[in-house]
Motif scaffolding. Sequence first.
Motif, PDB file in Angstrom:
ATOM      1  N   VAL A  45     -90.527  -4.839 -33.146  1.00 29.62           N
ATOM      2  CA  VAL A  45     -89.503  -4.325 -32.234  1.00 29.62           C
ATOM      3  C   VAL A  45     -88.202  -5.103 -32.428  1.00 29.62           C
ATOM      4  CG1 VAL A  45     -88.843  -4.093 -29.798  1.00 29.62           C
ATOM      5  CG2 VAL A  45     -91.129  -3.391 -30.539  1.00 29.62           C
ATOM      6  N   VAL A  46     -88.283  -6.422 -32.536  1.00 32.77           N
ATOM      7  CA  VAL A  46     -87.087  -7.245 -32.754  1.00 32.77           C
ATOM      8  C   VAL A  46     -86.400  -6.847 -34.061  1.00 32.77           C
ATOM      9  CG1 VAL A  46     -86.286  -9.596 -33.270  1.00 32.77           C
ATOM     10  CG2 VAL A  46     -87.805  -9.186 -31.323  1.00 32.77           C
ATOM     11  N   ILE A  47     -87.162  -6.634 -35.110  1.00 30.11           N
ATOM     12  CA  ILE A  47     -86.578  -6.260 -36.400  1.00 30.11           C
ATOM     13  C   ILE A  47     -85.887  -4.902 -36.313  1.00 30.11           C
ATOM     14  CG2 ILE A  47     -87.146  -5.614 -38.787  1.00 30.11           C
ATOM     15  CD1 ILE A  47     -89.395  -7.800 -38.582  1.00 30.11           C
ATOM     16  N   VAL A  48     -86.538  -3.932 -35.696  1.00 29.22           N
ATOM     17  CA  VAL A  48     -85.928  -2.601 -35.550  1.00 29.22           C
ATOM     18  C   VAL A  48     -84.653  -2.687 -34.716  1.00 29.22           C
ATOM     19  CG1 VAL A  48     -86.260  -0.279 -34.605  1.00 29.22           C
ATOM     20  CG2 VAL A  48     -88.084  -1.350 -35.944  1.00 29.22           C
ATOM     21  N   LEU A  75     -91.446  -4.316 -24.668  1.00 33.32           N
ATOM     22  CA  LEU A  75     -90.035  -4.392 -24.297  1.00 33.32           C
ATOM     23  C   LEU A  75     -89.835  -5.230 -23.038  1.00 33.32           C
ATOM     24  CD1 LEU A  75     -88.972  -0.730 -25.076  1.00 33.32           C
ATOM     25  CD2 LEU A  75     -88.086  -2.800 -26.202  1.00 33.32           C
ATOM     26  N   ARG A  76     -90.709  -5.062 -22.062  1.00 30.11           N
ATOM     27  CA  ARG A  76     -90.602  -5.870 -20.839  1.00 30.11           C
ATOM     28  C   ARG A  76     -90.784  -7.350 -21.122  1.00 30.11           C
ATOM     29  NH1 ARG A  76     -93.998  -1.931 -16.765  1.00 30.11           N
ATOM     30  NH2 ARG A  76     -92.303  -0.432 -16.431  1.00 30.11           N
ATOM     31  N   GLY A  77     -91.741  -7.680 -21.993  1.00 29.35           N
ATOM     32  CA  GLY A  77     -91.958  -9.076 -22.358  1.00 29.35           C
ATOM     33  C   GLY A  77     -90.773  -9.657 -23.096  1.00 29.35           C
ATOM     34  N   LEU A  78     -90.224  -8.901 -24.044  1.00 32.26           N
ATOM     35  CA  LEU A  78     -89.059  -9.370 -24.788  1.00 32.26           C
ATOM     36  C   LEU A  78     -87.836  -9.504 -23.882  1.00 32.26           C
ATOM     37  CD1 LEU A  78     -89.545  -7.254 -28.037  1.00 32.26           C
ATOM     38  CD2 LEU A  78     -89.790  -9.740 -27.826  1.00 32.26           C
ATOM     39  N   GLU A  79     -87.726  -8.601 -22.919  1.00 33.37           N
ATOM     40  CA  GLU A  79     -86.630  -8.686 -21.955  1.00 33.37           C
ATOM     41  C   GLU A  79     -86.805  -9.916 -21.061  1.00 33.37           C
ATOM     42  OE1 GLU A  79     -84.290  -5.846 -18.728  1.00 33.37           O
ATOM     43  OE2 GLU A  79     -86.259  -5.223 -19.454  1.00 33.37           O
ATOM     44  N   ALA A  80     -88.018 -10.156 -20.598  1.00 31.05           N
ATOM     45  CA  ALA A  80     -88.295 -11.323 -19.753  1.00 31.05           C
ATOM     46  C   ALA A  80     -88.045 -12.630 -20.517  1.00 31.05           C
ATOM     47  CB  ALA A  80     -89.744 -11.283 -19.248  1.00 31.05           C
ATOM     48  N   ASP A  81     -88.283 -12.622 -21.823  1.00 31.19           N
ATOM     49  CA  ASP A  81     -88.053 -13.803 -22.659  1.00 31.19           C
ATOM     50  C   ASP A  81     -86.580 -13.983 -23.003  1.00 31.19           C
ATOM     51  OD1 ASP A  81     -90.750 -14.361 -22.688  1.00 31.19           O
ATOM     52  OD2 ASP A  81     -91.104 -13.439 -24.642  1.00 31.19           O
ATOM     53  N   GLY A  82     -85.758 -13.004 -22.653  1.00 29.06           N
ATOM     54  CA  GLY A  82     -84.327 -13.100 -22.934  1.00 29.06           C
ATOM     55  C   GLY A  82     -83.938 -12.672 -24.333  1.00 29.06           C
ATOM     56  N   LEU A  83     -84.842 -11.980 -25.034  1.00 24.19           N
ATOM     57  CA  LEU A  83     -84.564 -11.557 -26.402  1.00 24.19           C
ATOM     58  C   LEU A  83     -83.983 -10.151 -26.483  1.00 24.19           C
ATOM     59  CD1 LEU A  83     -87.822 -12.921 -28.072  1.00 24.19           C
ATOM     60  CD2 LEU A  83     -85.546 -13.965 -28.080  1.00 24.19           C
ATOM     61  N   VAL A  84     -84.290  -9.317 -25.496  1.00 21.77           N
ATOM     62  CA  VAL A  84     -83.862  -7.920 -25.491  1.00 21.77           C
ATOM     63  C   VAL A  84     -83.123  -7.615 -24.199  1.00 21.77           C
ATOM     64  CG1 VAL A  84     -84.748  -5.528 -25.366  1.00 21.77           C
ATOM     65  CG2 VAL A  84     -85.660  -7.100 -27.065  1.00 21.77           C
ATOM     66  N   LEU A 100     -80.700  -6.232 -28.925  1.00 20.06           N
ATOM     67  CA  LEU A 100     -80.991  -7.665 -28.938  1.00 20.06           C
ATOM     68  C   LEU A 100     -79.889  -8.420 -28.203  1.00 20.06           C
ATOM     69  CD1 LEU A 100     -82.219  -8.383 -32.578  1.00 20.06           C
ATOM     70  CD2 LEU A 100     -83.583  -8.004 -30.523  1.00 20.06           C
ATOM     71  N   THR A 101     -80.288  -9.425 -27.476  1.00 18.87           N
ATOM     72  CA  THR A 101     -79.345 -10.357 -26.864  1.00 18.87           C
ATOM     73  C   THR A 101     -78.895 -11.332 -27.950  1.00 18.87           C
ATOM     74  OG1 THR A 101     -81.063 -11.944 -26.300  1.00 18.87           O
ATOM     75  CG2 THR A 101     -80.590 -10.224 -24.646  1.00 18.87           C
ATOM     76  N   PRO A 102     -77.890 -12.160 -27.673  1.00 20.19           N
ATOM     77  CA  PRO A 102     -77.544 -13.203 -28.650  1.00 20.19           C
ATOM     78  C   PRO A 102     -78.743 -14.098 -28.999  1.00 20.19           C
ATOM     79  CG  PRO A 102     -75.751 -12.947 -27.081  1.00 20.19           C
ATOM     80  CD  PRO A 102     -76.904 -12.095 -26.577  1.00 20.19           C
ATOM     81  N   LEU A 103     -79.580 -14.396 -28.016  1.00 17.38           N
ATOM     82  CA  LEU A 103     -80.784 -15.184 -28.285  1.00 17.38           C
ATOM     83  C   LEU A 103     -81.714 -14.431 -29.228  1.00 17.38           C
ATOM     84  CD1 LEU A 103     -82.436 -17.750 -27.652  1.00 17.38           C
ATOM     85  CD2 LEU A 103     -83.448 -16.489 -25.736  1.00 17.38           C
ATOM     86  N   GLY A 104     -81.887 -13.134 -28.998  1.00 18.43           N
ATOM     87  CA  GLY A 104     -82.714 -12.309 -29.875  1.00 18.43           C
ATOM     88  C   GLY A 104     -82.158 -12.241 -31.284  1.00 18.43           C
ATOM     89  N   ARG A 105     -80.843 -12.116 -31.399  1.00 12.70           N
ATOM     90  CA  ARG A 105     -80.199 -12.100 -32.714  1.00 12.70           C
ATOM     91  C   ARG A 105     -80.412 -13.427 -33.444  1.00 12.70           C
ATOM     92  NH1 ARG A 105     -78.446  -8.363 -34.912  1.00 12.70           N
ATOM     93  NH2 ARG A 105     -77.767  -6.463 -33.944  1.00 12.70           N
ATOM     94  N   LEU A 108     -83.501 -13.695 -35.652  1.00 15.87           N
ATOM     95  CA  LEU A 108     -83.604 -12.960 -36.909  1.00 15.87           C
ATOM     96  C   LEU A 108     -83.590 -13.873 -38.136  1.00 15.87           C
ATOM     97  CD1 LEU A 108     -81.365  -9.880 -36.091  1.00 15.87           C
ATOM     98  CD2 LEU A 108     -83.871  -9.955 -36.218  1.00 15.87           C
ATOM     99  N   GLU A 109     -82.813 -14.943 -38.118  1.00 16.94           N
ATOM    100  CA  GLU A 109     -82.748 -15.832 -39.281  1.00 16.94           C
ATOM    101  C   GLU A 109     -84.075 -16.563 -39.525  1.00 16.94           C
ATOM    102  OE1 GLU A 109     -80.174 -19.498 -41.144  1.00 16.94           O
ATOM    103  OE2 GLU A 109     -79.303 -18.315 -39.537  1.00 16.94           O
ATOM    104  N   PRO A 110     -84.645 -17.253 -38.520  1.00 14.50           N
ATOM    105  CA  PRO A 110     -85.941 -17.893 -38.791  1.00 14.50           C
ATOM    106  C   PRO A 110     -87.049 -16.876 -39.055  1.00 14.50           C
ATOM    107  CG  PRO A 110     -85.273 -18.264 -36.505  1.00 14.50           C
ATOM    108  CD  PRO A 110     -84.124 -17.619 -37.200  1.00 14.50           C
ATOM    109  N   LEU A 111     -86.977 -15.712 -38.437  1.00 16.74           N
ATOM    110  CA  LEU A 111     -87.962 -14.670 -38.706  1.00 16.74           C
ATOM    111  C   LEU A 111     -87.839 -14.192 -40.155  1.00 16.74           C
ATOM    112  CD1 LEU A 111     -90.192 -12.867 -37.613  1.00 16.74           C
ATOM    113  CD2 LEU A 111     -88.434 -11.294 -36.808  1.00 16.74           C
TER     114      LEU A 111
END
Length: 129
Positions: A45-48, A75-84, A100-105, A108-111
């Motif tokens: 989901v993060v990659i997409v 999506l709810r989990g990623l949103e709660a984690d501040g990634l989405v 993606l939030t700035p944190l989610g973006r 992408l580099e370490p992923l």
Amino acid sequence: MSAAHTDVPSVLAHELPRPVPAAEFAACPVTEVFRRVGDKWSMLVVIVLGQRPHRYNELHRAIEGISQRMLTRTLRGLEADGLVDRTVAATVPPSVSYSLTPLGRSLLEPLSALADWAVAHAGAFGRRA
């Protein structure tokens, strides 16, 4: 780190207590990230979403095999984690998009580095010698 230790990976730069206390492992921020990265759908989901924002149904169609229930939970989990970030437009019916939030973006580099490592070692990883 001193100049003499620049070749030491950061995960090895600090000595862990032996045995590693379960409470310390559970409270470690790295453990929580690995849980999220290691689940079946989150990183896909993060990659997409790293390509561009998507509406819910568009995201669902982009990931074959994910159920609506699992996509919603992910999506709810990623949103709660501040990634989405979930954005609701005041239309009839309401239009919801995910990005993606700035944190989610920043994930992408370490992923990408992990993905590059996996591709480079695809023949060796997961197989016993």
